[in-house]
Design a protein around this motif. Structure first.
Motif, PDB file in Angstrom:
ATOM      1  N   SER A   1      41.096 -39.581  20.761  1.00 50.49           N
ATOM      2  CA  SER A   1      41.143 -40.891  20.063  1.00 50.49           C
ATOM      3  C   SER A   1      40.359 -40.758  18.849  1.00 50.49           C
ATOM      4  CB  SER A   1      41.007 -42.129  20.807  1.00 50.49           C
ATOM      5  OG  SER A   1      39.506 -42.199  21.143  1.00 50.49           O
ATOM      6  N   ASP A   2      39.093 -40.306  18.671  1.00 47.32           N
ATOM      7  CA  ASP A   2      38.416 -40.285  17.622  1.00 47.32           C
ATOM      8  C   ASP A   2      38.921 -39.337  16.596  1.00 47.32           C
ATOM      9  OD1 ASP A   2      36.637 -42.148  19.037  1.00 47.32           O
ATOM     10  OD2 ASP A   2      35.068 -40.348  19.645  1.00 47.32           O
ATOM     11  N   ILE A   3      39.492 -38.519  16.699  1.00 47.60           N
ATOM     12  CA  ILE A   3      39.949 -37.392  15.815  1.00 47.60           C
ATOM     13  C   ILE A   3      41.620 -37.618  15.493  1.00 47.60           C
ATOM     14  CG2 ILE A   3      38.352 -35.965  16.567  1.00 47.60           C
ATOM     15  CD1 ILE A   3      40.853 -34.178  17.841  1.00 47.60           C
ATOM     16  N   ARG A   4      42.152 -38.730  15.939  1.00 47.00           N
ATOM     17  CA  ARG A   4      43.517 -38.809  15.584  1.00 47.00           C
ATOM     18  C   ARG A   4      43.669 -38.842  14.096  1.00 47.00           C
ATOM     19  NH1 ARG A   4      45.693 -44.280  17.792  1.00 47.00           N
ATOM     20  NH2 ARG A   4      47.327 -43.667  16.769  1.00 47.00           N
ATOM     21  N   ASP A   5      43.031 -39.354  13.222  1.00 50.16           N
ATOM     22  CA  ASP A   5      43.349 -39.242  11.746  1.00 50.16           C
ATOM     23  C   ASP A   5      42.372 -37.951  11.048  1.00 50.16           C
ATOM     24  OD1 ASP A   5      45.107 -41.409  11.933  1.00 50.16           O
ATOM     25  OD2 ASP A   5      43.382 -42.639  11.975  1.00 50.16           O
ATOM     26  N   LYS A   6      42.026 -37.096  11.715  1.00 51.44           N
ATOM     27  CA  LYS A   6      41.074 -35.959  11.407  1.00 51.44           C
ATOM     28  C   LYS A   6      41.645 -34.769  11.495  1.00 51.44           C
ATOM     29  CE  LYS A   6      36.573 -38.426  11.446  1.00 51.44           C
ATOM     30  NZ  LYS A   6      35.219 -38.540  12.515  1.00 51.44           N
ATOM     31  N   PHE A   7      41.478 -33.903  10.385  1.00 55.85           N
ATOM     32  CA  PHE A   7      42.139 -32.480  10.449  1.00 55.85           C
ATOM     33  C   PHE A   7      40.916 -31.473  11.337  1.00 55.85           C
ATOM     34  CE2 PHE A   7      44.755 -33.926   6.888  1.00 55.85           C
ATOM     35  CZ  PHE A   7      45.635 -34.277   7.833  1.00 55.85           C
ATOM     36  N   ARG A   8      41.125 -30.960  12.389  1.00 53.09           N
ATOM     37  CA  ARG A   8      40.259 -29.885  12.723  1.00 53.09           C
ATOM     38  C   ARG A   8      40.193 -28.917  12.037  1.00 53.09           C
ATOM     39  NH1 ARG A   8      42.255 -30.046  19.097  1.00 53.09           N
ATOM     40  NH2 ARG A   8      44.068 -30.352  17.892  1.00 53.09           N
ATOM     41  N   PRO A   9      39.087 -28.127  11.366  1.00 55.59           N
ATOM     42  CA  PRO A   9      38.931 -27.072  10.779  1.00 55.59           C
ATOM     43  C   PRO A   9      39.507 -25.857  11.634  1.00 55.59           C
ATOM     44  CG  PRO A   9      37.056 -28.292  10.186  1.00 55.59           C
ATOM     45  CD  PRO A   9      37.784 -29.071  11.281  1.00 55.59           C
ATOM     46  N   GLY A  10      40.529 -24.779  11.156  1.00 50.11           N
ATOM     47  CA  GLY A  10      40.910 -23.771  12.045  1.00 50.11           C
ATOM     48  C   GLY A  10      42.044 -23.933  12.962  1.00 50.11           C
ATOM     49  N   HIS A  11      42.111 -25.225  12.975  1.00 46.09           N
ATOM     50  CA  HIS A  11      43.357 -25.824  13.886  1.00 46.09           C
ATOM     51  C   HIS A  11      44.758 -26.122  13.212  1.00 46.09           C
ATOM     52  CE1 HIS A  11      45.195 -27.229  17.721  1.00 46.09           C
ATOM     53  NE2 HIS A  11      44.082 -26.851  18.298  1.00 46.09           N
ATOM     54  N   ALA A  12      45.880 -26.285  13.942  1.00 45.94           N
ATOM     55  CA  ALA A  12      46.853 -26.474  13.259  1.00 45.94           C
ATOM     56  C   ALA A  12      47.443 -28.075  12.674  1.00 45.94           C
ATOM     57  CB  ALA A  12      48.130 -25.985  14.052  1.00 45.94           C
ATOM     58  N   ASP A  13      46.317 -28.804  13.017  1.00 44.88           N
ATOM     59  CA  ASP A  13      46.628 -30.203  12.656  1.00 44.88           C
ATOM     60  C   ASP A  13      47.012 -30.581  11.205  1.00 44.88           C
ATOM     61  OD1 ASP A  13      45.371 -30.750  15.178  1.00 44.88           O
ATOM     62  OD2 ASP A  13      43.448 -31.279  14.180  1.00 44.88           O
ATOM     63  N   PHE A  14      46.407 -30.118  10.236  1.00 40.42           N
ATOM     64  CA  PHE A  14      46.797 -30.129   8.979  1.00 40.42           C
ATOM     65  C   PHE A  14      48.260 -29.664   8.750  1.00 40.42           C
ATOM     66  CE2 PHE A  14      47.101 -28.106   4.605  1.00 40.42           C
ATOM     67  CZ  PHE A  14      47.377 -29.401   3.794  1.00 40.42           C
ATOM     68  N   THR A  15      48.480 -28.435   9.138  1.00 44.61           N
ATOM     69  CA  THR A  15      49.736 -28.064   8.640  1.00 44.61           C
ATOM     70  C   THR A  15      51.195 -28.375   9.394  1.00 44.61           C
ATOM     71  OG1 THR A  15      49.233 -26.066  10.358  1.00 44.61           O
ATOM     72  CG2 THR A  15      48.719 -25.520   8.284  1.00 44.61           C
ATOM     73  N   TYR A  16      50.702 -28.926  10.844  1.00 46.82           N
ATOM     74  CA  TYR A  16      51.785 -29.440  11.332  1.00 46.82           C
ATOM     75  C   TYR A  16      52.298 -30.704  10.501  1.00 46.82           C
ATOM     76  CZ  TYR A  16      52.719 -27.279  15.983  1.00 46.82           C
ATOM     77  OH  TYR A  16      53.330 -26.279  16.706  1.00 46.82           O
TER      78      TYR A  16
END
Length: 361
Positions: free
Chosen positions: A102-117
């Protein structure tokens, strides 16, 4: 979302998310009449499932598989056999803890696919990474168990050969050791060293990468095609499709760039009426076609992106911030990638076998 299928005549389509109700796959193209029970699949899922040691995520998933279609049993078969129709496999998720994210729902994890998805689809499942989670690979292992039945007689084995900067000593290689330690490591001394190294990584809340080697023995000469159906091409694609993989090599791979032509050539002689190779720098594949030698593939897995160390990032609304990823994560996701690599090898070989049979009889 498209592109959830892999293979041609033997084709796997996976479905499900890390924190959804279930995940699974549909296997299409499996020949009929092959003995197949849930226990035949479960034995491989048990190798991949989480929570088996302190060196993997402590998420407790039994990864119990159910066969929903594609098999039949009556008095004449002596047990369930494949019917030739699509085989649907389902694995329920039972230990999700979505609140950890819940704490990262609006943050992009560096190295993960969060931003690109989010950039591609305009929506993302932040709970464990959704579809981008390595949990998807459980479905691949299940499909790979079926593929192994299609190419019965071929031995497919995997080993962890490097954790962080620490490599195995190949003079100590013993396949039997892979079942005696939590790393699938063929070198007992290296496995002992890795324990201390990974304990430090885990306690620091960090992660490390790894290299996995997959070997297939007993593949006859002739599988594959010389141009766009190369066996090594499709193996590279299969391994590269595994979550967190950043590099693939066949045989000597990148090391062959430093060889001379004389050093690289796998010389041949006739022995007992059959060609015999003096070495296997080619990894069992020549011109995209199997040579009859062992097929050797290695792939590199990056460090797990979800770590406790604060990292700089941005939010979905464009603000600079820092992120710490809590929850249950693998300090080295490469450990559980070993059975996944074995499964992808099996899937490629099953597909190539059926295509070879279809073309040359």
């Amino acid at each position: 979302m498209s592109h959830n299928s892999f293979g041609h005549l033997f084709r796997m389509t996976t479905f499900g998310e890390s924190h959804g109700a279930a995940l699974g796959c549909v296997v299409d193209g499996c020949p009929p009449g092959i003995a197949l029970a849930e226990a035949d699949i479960q034995v491989f899922l048990d190798k991949r499932k989480p929570g088996q040691s302190r060196f993997t995520t402590q998420r407790r998933e039994p990864d119990q598989v159910r066969i929903l279609s594609g098999t039949f049993e009556d008095d004449r078969t002596g047990g369930p056999v494949t019917t030739g129709t699509p085989i649907c496999l389902m694995i329920e998720n039972v230990d999700q803890r979505s609140k950890d994210y819940s704490d990262i729902r609006d943050k992009f994890r560096p190295g993960h696919a969060d931003f690109t998805y989010l950039a591609k689809y305009g929506v993302r499942d932040y709970r464990g990474g959704g579809r981008s989670s390595a949990r998807e690979t459980a479905a691949r292992v299940a499909a790979g168990a079926i593929a192994r039945r299609v190419v019965a007689g071929i031995a497919i084995r995997g080993a962890l050969v490097q954790v962080g900067p620490h490599k195995v000593n190949r003079d100590n290689w013993d396949w039997a050791e892979c079942t005696q330690n939590p790393f699938f490591c063929p070198d007992r001394q290296a496995a002992e060293q890795w324990e201390g190294y990974l304990d430090g990584i885990r306690k620091a809340g960090s992660s490390c990468g790894a290299v996995i080697e997959i070997v297939a023995s007993g593949v006859p000469a002739g599988w594959g095609a010389p141009i766009y159906g190369k066996l090594d091409q499709e193996l590279a694609s299969a391994m590269m499709s595994i979550n967190a993989v950043k590099g693939v090599e066949i045989g000597a791979g990148f090391a062959s760039a430093a060889f001379t032509g004389e050093e690289n050539a796998d010389e041949m002689r006739m022995v007992d009426g059959m060609p015999k190779f003096s070495s296997n720098h080619a990894g069992g594949i020549l011109g995209g076609i199997s040579s009859g030698q062992e097929i050797v593939v290695r792939f590199a897995v990056k460090p797990t992106s979800s770590i406790l160390t604060p990292r700089k990032t941005v939010t979905a609304s464009g603000e600079d911030t820092e992120i710490v990823t809590k929850g249950r994560h693998d300090p080295c996701v490469g450990i559980r990638a070993v059975p996944v690599g074995e499964a992808m090898m099996a899937i490629v070989l099953a597909d190539q076998f059926l295509r070879h049979r279809g073309q040359v009889g």
